[in-house]
Design an enzyme around this catalytic site. Structure first.
Site, PDB file in Angstrom:
ATOM      1  N   HIS A 156       0.813  -1.216   0.000  1.00 34.35           N
ATOM      2  CA  HIS A 156       0.000   0.000   0.000  1.00 34.35           C
ATOM      3  C   HIS A 156       0.850   1.270   0.000  1.00 34.35           C
ATOM      4  O   HIS A 156       0.327   2.346  -0.320  1.00 34.35           O
ATOM      5  CB  HIS A 156      -0.930  -0.004   1.213  1.00 34.35           C
ATOM      6  CG  HIS A 156      -2.008  -1.036   1.139  1.00 34.35           C
ATOM      7  ND1 HIS A 156      -3.301  -0.752   0.753  1.00 34.35           N
ATOM      8  CD2 HIS A 156      -1.989  -2.371   1.381  1.00 34.35           C
ATOM      9  CE1 HIS A 156      -4.037  -1.850   0.772  1.00 34.35           C
ATOM     10  NE2 HIS A 156      -3.260  -2.850   1.155  1.00 34.35           N
ATOM     11  N   ASP A 364       3.815   9.368  -1.219  1.00 33.47           N
ATOM     12  CA  ASP A 364       2.655   8.618  -0.757  1.00 33.47           C
ATOM     13  C   ASP A 364       2.344   7.500  -1.744  1.00 33.47           C
ATOM     14  O   ASP A 364       2.489   7.692  -2.959  1.00 33.47           O
ATOM     15  CB  ASP A 364       1.431   9.527  -0.633  1.00 33.47           C
ATOM     16  CG  ASP A 364       0.590   9.211   0.590  1.00 33.47           C
ATOM     17  OD1 ASP A 364       0.674   8.078   1.093  1.00 33.47           O
ATOM     18  OD2 ASP A 364      -0.145  10.107   1.045  1.00 33.47           O
TER      19      ASP A 364
END
Length: 464
Positions: A156, A364
Site C-alpha cells: 500500500h 505517498d
C-alpha cells in the site's frame, strides 16, 4: 467465487461497522463474506504470552482470527523494523531510518510466527491475499511450511528506488522473501518499475514481459494495481445527515469566504510544514486572500511516543501560531489546525464546504484523501484539487492541479489558480475525475487482484 479468500494484514479491520470503516475494509469484507472467508491479523493487544493460538470469531460467513503480540514483538517488529525502518525508508527518508539488527530479527521472527499461527487454519483451495510492509517475509515463511496455495501481496505504500532500498542491510533477504508470492501488487507503475529494476540489476533476475518476472527460480507477477475508493458510498456520505450538519456549520463560520482544506494523519511524509509555508506564501504574495480565504488542516496524531512525530507536532503548532499572529484580524483567523479525527461522513461535509482540497505529501503510495475530496464535491459548486506529484493518486487524477510540494512558490500559485478558477472549468475537472473514479473504484481493484489469484489457481490445477 469458487475459492475461499484468506486476507492477512497486520491489523484486522472492523467487519461490522461499515460506516466507520474505510473503503478498503468494506471491499475486503464484502469479498470475504461472499467466499466464506477468513481475515487473520494482530488483535492490537499486548500479552505476556505473545503469539499463541489464534482467537477465532464468527461473523456470519466471515471468520476473524486474531493473535496477540508480546511486548518484545511489539517493540522489535511493529514499532521497530516496520515503523522505524521500512516506513521511513520506503518514503525516501533515509535520514530518519533506523538500522537495527535486533529489530530486523524481531521482524523476521514475528512474520514466521504469524505463518505458524495461520497455517493450521488453511485449506487446499484457499486464495491468500497478504497486505502491506509489515508482512514482506510472511509468504516465504508459509512456503517453507509447505503452503502451495496461490498467494498474493499488495504494497500500500511506495516502493523506493534501488539506490534507496539498498541502504537497508540484508535488503536481498527481504526481496528473496517477497519473491515467494505469486502476485505482487503496487500502487503505481513507478513503484513496480523500482522493484523490477532492483530484481534485474541487483539480483540478476529477468523481466519476462510487462508483468512477469523470473528470480530465484520462480516466475511471479509484479503489477501496478492502483487502489480506488468506494466512490458511490462516499458520494452518499457527502449528502448524509452528519455531512450536512458539518457543511452548514462550516458555511456559517465562513460566510462568503473561501476555504482550503487538508486532512492527513500527523506524519512527516505528508509535507505539512511545507504546506503551511505555501499557505503563508499565498497570503504574502496574493494579499487579496487576507480576510477572504481560510485554511483548515485536520491532522489526527499518530505514534505519539516517537520522537519524530513529537517534533513535527511542535513544529506545526509553532508555525500555525506564527501565521495567525502575523495575519489574523479580529474577525478572521487564517489557519485552523485541528489535532483530532472526524468520522468519514463529517469529513465528506467538510470537503464539500471547501473550495480547494490541498493534498501535498512528500511521498505517498496512493493517498485516498485526494479521491474522497473529489467524490464529496457537488456539481452545483465543485472544488478544486491541488495534488502533489509524489502521491500515487496523481497518476489518475487528471483533473487536479499537480504541484511539487517542495516548491513553496508553485504551490501558492496553484492555490491562487484554484481559488479563482471559473465554475465551468471546476465542473469539467471534477466530472472528468469522477468518471474515472467510478470505473476504477475499490471494488474494481479488489476484483482485479482476486481475479489474478484465481488465474494462478486455475493454472496450477491445469499444470500450467
Amino acid at each position: 467465487m469458487s475459492h475461499r479468500l484468506v486476507v492477512v494484514s497486520n491489523r484486522v479491520g472492523p467487519v461490522n461497522e461499515s460506516a466507520r470503516a474505510g473503503g478498503l475494509a468494506v471491499a475486503l469484507v464484502e469479498a470475504l463474506r461472499s467466499s466464506g472467508g477468513l481475515w487473520f491479523g494482530w488483535s492490537g493487544e499486548i500479552s505476556e504470552a505473545g503469539i499463541g493460538e489464534p482467537k477465532i470469531e464468527e461473523h456470519g460467513p466471515l471468520s476473524v482470527a486474531t493473535i496477540d503480540l508480546s511486548e518484545e514483538d511489539n517493540e522489535e517488529y511493529y514499532k521497530g523494523f516496520a515503523n522505524r525502518t521500512l516506513w521511513p525508508l520506503f518514503h525516501y527518508r533515509i535520514d530518519l531510518t533506523t538500522y537495527d539488527r535486533y529489530n530486523y530479527r524481531g521482524y523476521l521472527r514475528v512474520n514466521s510466527n504469524f505463518a505458524k499461527a495461520i497455517f493450521p487454519l488453511l485449506s487446499d483451495d484457499d486464495l491468500i491475499w497478504v497486505h502491506d510492509y509489515h508482512l514482506l517475509s510472511f509468504g516465504a515463511e508459509l512456503r517453507r511450511m509447505g503452503c502451495t496455495q496461490p498467494m498474493g501481496f499488495f504494497l500500500h505504500i511506495p516502493f523506493p528506488a534501488p539506490e534507496v532500498f539498498t541502504t537497508l542491510p540484508n535488503h536481498e533477504v527481504i526481496i528473496r522473501a517477497m519473491c515467494a508470492y505469486d502476485i505482487i501488487g503496487f500502487q503505481t507503475e513507478g513503484d513496480r518499475r523500482c522493484f523490477v529494476n532492483y530484481i534485474v540489476n541487483e539480483l540478476g533476475g529477468t523481466e519476462l514481459d510487462d508483468e512477469r518476472v523470473l528470480a530465484f527460480g520462480r516466475t511471479f507477477v509484479a503489477a501496478a494495481i492502483p487502489i480506488g475508493i468506494d466512490t458511490q458510498n462516499f458520494e452518499k456520505f457527502a449528502t448524509s445527515r452528519e455531512a450536512t450538519l458539518h457543511l452548514n456549520r462550516m458555511k456559517n463560520v465562513l460566510g462568503d469566504r473561501l476555504q482550503v482544506i487538508g486532512v492527513d494523519r500527523l506524519d512527516y511524509t505528508k509535507g505539512l510544514p511545507q504546506r503551511f509555508e505555501a499557505f503563508e506564501r499565498l497570503l504574502a504574495d496574493y494579499p487579496e486572500n487576507r480576510g477572504r480565504t481560510s485554511f483548515v488542516q485536520i491532522a489526527p496524531p499518530s505514534r505519539e511516543d516517537v520522537a519524530e512525530y513529537i517534533d513535527i507536532r511542535e513544529q506545526l503548532e509553532q508555525m500555525a501560531g506564527n501565521i495567525n499572529g502575523q495575519y489574523s484580524d479580529y474577525d478572521w483567523t487564517p489557519l485552523r489546525y485541528l489535532n483530532r479525527g472526524f468520522s468519514r461522513q463529517a469529513l465528506a461535509g467538510m470537503y464539500r464546504a471547501s473550495r480547494v482540497g490541498l493534498v501535498t505529501p512528500l511521498r505517498d503510495g496512493m493517498n485516498l484523501v485526494a479521491k474522497e475530496y473529489i467524490a464529496a464535491q457537488s456539481e452545483d459548486d465543485p472544488g478544486v484539487l491541488v495534488l502533489s506529484r509524489f502521491a500515487g493518486a496523481a497518476k489518475q487524477a487528471d483533473g487536479a492541479l499537480i504541484v511539487n510540494p517542495y516548491d513553496i512558490y508553485a504551490v501558492a500559485e496553484a492555490l491562487q489558480t484554484a481559488l479563482n478558477m471559473p465554475f465551468d472549468e471546476r465542473l469539467e475537472r471534477r466530472n472528468r475525475m469522477m468518471d474515472r473514479m467510478r470505473r476504477e473504484d475499490v471494488a474494481a481493484w479488489r476484483n482485479d487482484f482476486i481475479g489474478r489469484l484465481e488465474a494462478v489457481a486455475t493454472a496450477t490445477r491445469s499444470g500450467g
